[in-house]
Write an enzyme that holds these catalytic residues in place. Structure first.
Site: not given
Ligand code: FAD
Ligand code: NAG
Ligand code: NAG
Ligand code: NAG
Ligand code: NAG
Ligand code: NAG
Length: 534
Positions: A107, A175, A117, A476, A181-183, A109, A179
């Protein structure tokens, strides 16, 4: 030295806890010992390990989990959460999860739409490796680049860039609590995508821990794996430790506006026109439409649909007004609707912070809101006729708290080929729709009702959406995809091809080939990870 320290701490812990004889042979204790043995970890258990017995377990688990639906009591919980303090701890976590036959969830973000995650529905015990303590950012102005560790939020990245330069930025999500990382693993779009493309189009290097626990950079991983991690979805190929980004030039003054139009204001006709212009207008203008249901201003107890044009223009107000008057006069944009500001202020504006919130708020890395939600996505290649829109309004008005976000494409998005990165939704897309339904109670019946509603809405939209495949955005994440009854449920590969083609089109095959080479044992596995060729 460090490791003997750690063994001593382990001994003390075993002694302390052996009286209640809970921990000595448990998964958390074995994992802890393994981490100590395979890295320089020398602190006590409680500095970086959390088990369901610990008072702070739920605080850590909940901290970045964005979808409250994924925290409900019925949802499986991990044996352990580990928050690495250094990059070698991340390497050790891969080695140890493998050794102890544990599933690993990573995980950054916590914004995953299905919570994958931090939850696993695959049956076997799992641990979460939460990168929240690895959030360093280094901006290099001479080189127009920045390195960011996976646990940093995009808001922190934007802040650190703007701290060093008022005319540099990075084109990723709107937003600010995402994170990095995942984004970036799934694409990463934001309000500058029509000018500069996605986050993945502007990443130039990465550090990643592979299935053997080895750290690789772009050169040592090779161009195939570097291609795959830029859009092939999270947690299929390894753990991203950090991304290197190429910064883009932003004007010192940008202009924003939000103009709401309800059905009574003629929203349907205006939105029909928006579909003709949004992807063709000046590529410095990103005009998204946020659609929800609101109370009517003048009739008590009645609701209506509202379409809000929420926009960023990379230029000044005068130019923006001229462009809008020329191309989209139907919106009636005037001087009093628009505000000039700096790029970093526009980040806060688009993210929904109150006016005059200082940008330092981004350093808190917190999200502004949390809901129970279910979402889906579609890509639209032909304008939806007014009758189609009217059917959509009827369905929205039947739901408690529906939300749609329509996101224009075109510009740079149409200039990048479908196979440049795994993200294939490029030329020919007019806009993307995100459908959401939100609720605020941990109630299973309520959840079922809202999920049913959004599935029906998705069915209704079939004839307006892209076809063969009906495309979807991997960031998504939607676990409904591939679950339909026409697919041979006995073959997980057949199922994977369904969502694989929707998320990646022809790139899916190349992703499977790369996965088969870099992770043949399929260690990085989750409900929708890229499968190994059988
Ligand atoms: C409120 C909200 C707003 C959003 N706005 C946008 C937007 O403006 N543009 C857009 O493109 N997307 C948007 N998203 C979607 C977002 O890009 C994805 O949910 C993204 O996967 C989030 O990354 P995270 O690290 O926060 O999430 P996490 O839940 O931590 O990870 C998401 C996925 O990636 C994997 N992962 C996490 N960290 C790593 C790592 N270091 N290495 C390998 N895999 C990893 C996790 O296991 C999981 O499968 C939004 C989502 C939400 C909930
Ligand atoms: C964590 O989230 C769950 C579900 O929303 C909630 O019941 C619990 O009280 C939360 N705990 C903490 C410590 O935040
Ligand atoms: C909009 O354009 C028309 C001509 O197409 C012009 O007459 C009018 O003055 C313009 N309005 C503004 C506000 O620029
Ligand atoms: C996309 O390509 C077209 C045609 O080559 C060009 O006119 C346009 O400026 C490009 N857009 C961007 C954002 O680079
Ligand atoms: C799946 O397997 C079960 C039992 O192994 C079998 O009865 C069923 O017909 C199979 N379904 C398909 C679609 O192949
Ligand atoms: C992982 O280690 C094994 C055994 O040492 C080796 O055969 C394999 O090539 C390594 N894989 C990667 C991706 O480095």
């Amino acid at each position: 030295m460090a490791s003997s320290n750690c063994i001593m701490v382990t001994l003390i812990i075993i002694l302390l806890w052996s009286s209640s004889s809970v921990l000595s042979d448990t998964i958390p204790e074995k994992f802890y010992q393994c981490i100590c043995k395979n890295s320089d970890f020398s602190d006590s258990f409680s500095t970086a390990f959390y088990t369901p017995n610990d008072a702070s377990f739920n605080t850590i688990l909940n901290s970045t989990a964005q979808n409250l639906r994924c925290l409900m009591p019925s949802v499986p919980k991990p044996e352990l959460i580990f928050t690495p303090l250094t990059e070698p701890h991340v390497q050790a976590s891969v080695i140890c999860a493998k050794q102890l036959n544990l599933q690993l969830r990573v995980r950054s973000g916590g914004h995953d739409y299905e919570g994958i995650s931090y939850i696993s529905e695959m049956g076997s015990p799992f641990v979460i490796v939460d990168l929240l303590k690895l959030r360093g950012i280094e901006v290099n102005i001479e080189e127009n680049s920045a390195w960011a560790q996976a646990g940093a939020t995009v808001g922190e990245v934007y802040y650190r860039i703007s701290e060093k330069s008022k005319t540099l930025g990075f084109p990723a999500g709107l937003c600010t609590s995402l994170g990095i990382g995942g984004h970036i693993t799934g694409g990463a779009y934001g309000s500058m995508m029509r000018k500069f493309g996605l986050g993945v189009d502007n990443v130039i290097d990465a550090h990643i821990v592979n299935a053997n626990g080895t750290i690789l950079d772009r050169q040592s991983m090779g161009e195939d794996l570097f291609w795959a991690i830029r859009g092939g979805g999270g947690a299929s190929f390894g753990i991203i430790l950090s991304w290197k980004m190429k910064l883009v030039t932003v004007p010192s003054i940008v202009t924003v506006f939000t103009v709401p139009k309800t059905l009574e204001d003629g929203a349907t006709k205006i939105l029909y026109k928006w579909q003709q212009v949004a992807d063709k207008i000046d590529d410095g203008l990103f005009m998204r439409v946020v659609i929800n249901v609101v109370d009517k201003k003048d009739v008590k107890g009645e609701r209506t649909v509202q379409t809000a044009y929420n926009s960023l223009f990379l230029g000044n107000a005068e130019t923006l007004l001229r462009i809008m008057n020329e191309s989209f006069p139907e919106l009636g944009l005037t001087q009093k609707d628009v505000t000039e500001m700096s790029w970093i202020e526009s980040i806060l504006y688009i993210a929904g912070y109150a006016n005059n919130t200082p940008p330092e708020v981004l350093l808190q890395g917190k999200s502004l809101f949390k809901n129970y939600f279910k979402a889906k996505s579609d890509f639209i290649k032909e304008p939806i006729p007014e009758t189609g829109l009217e059917g959509l309004w009827k369905r929205l008005l039947e739901e408690d708290s529906p939300l749609m976000i329509w996101n224009p494409y075109g510009g740079m998005m149409a200039n990048i080929s479908e196979s440049d990165t795994p993200f294939p939704h490029r030329k020919g897309v007019i806009f993307k729709i995100q459908y959401l339904t939100l609720w605020n109670q941990p109630d299973q019946e309520l959840a079922t009702k809202h999920v049913d509603w959004i599935r029906k809405l998705y069915n209704y939209m079939t004839s307006y959406a892209s076809m063969y495949p009906r495309e979807a955005y991997v960031n998504y994440r939607d676990l409904d995809l591939g679950m339909n009854k026409n697919v041979n449920r006995n073959s997980s590969f057949a199922q994977a091809s369904v969502w694989g083609n929707k998320y990646f089109k022809n790139n899916f095959n190349r992703l499977v080939q790369i996965k088969t080479i870099v992770d043949p044992e399929n260690f990085f596995k989750h409900e929708q990870s890229i499968p190994v060729k059988g």
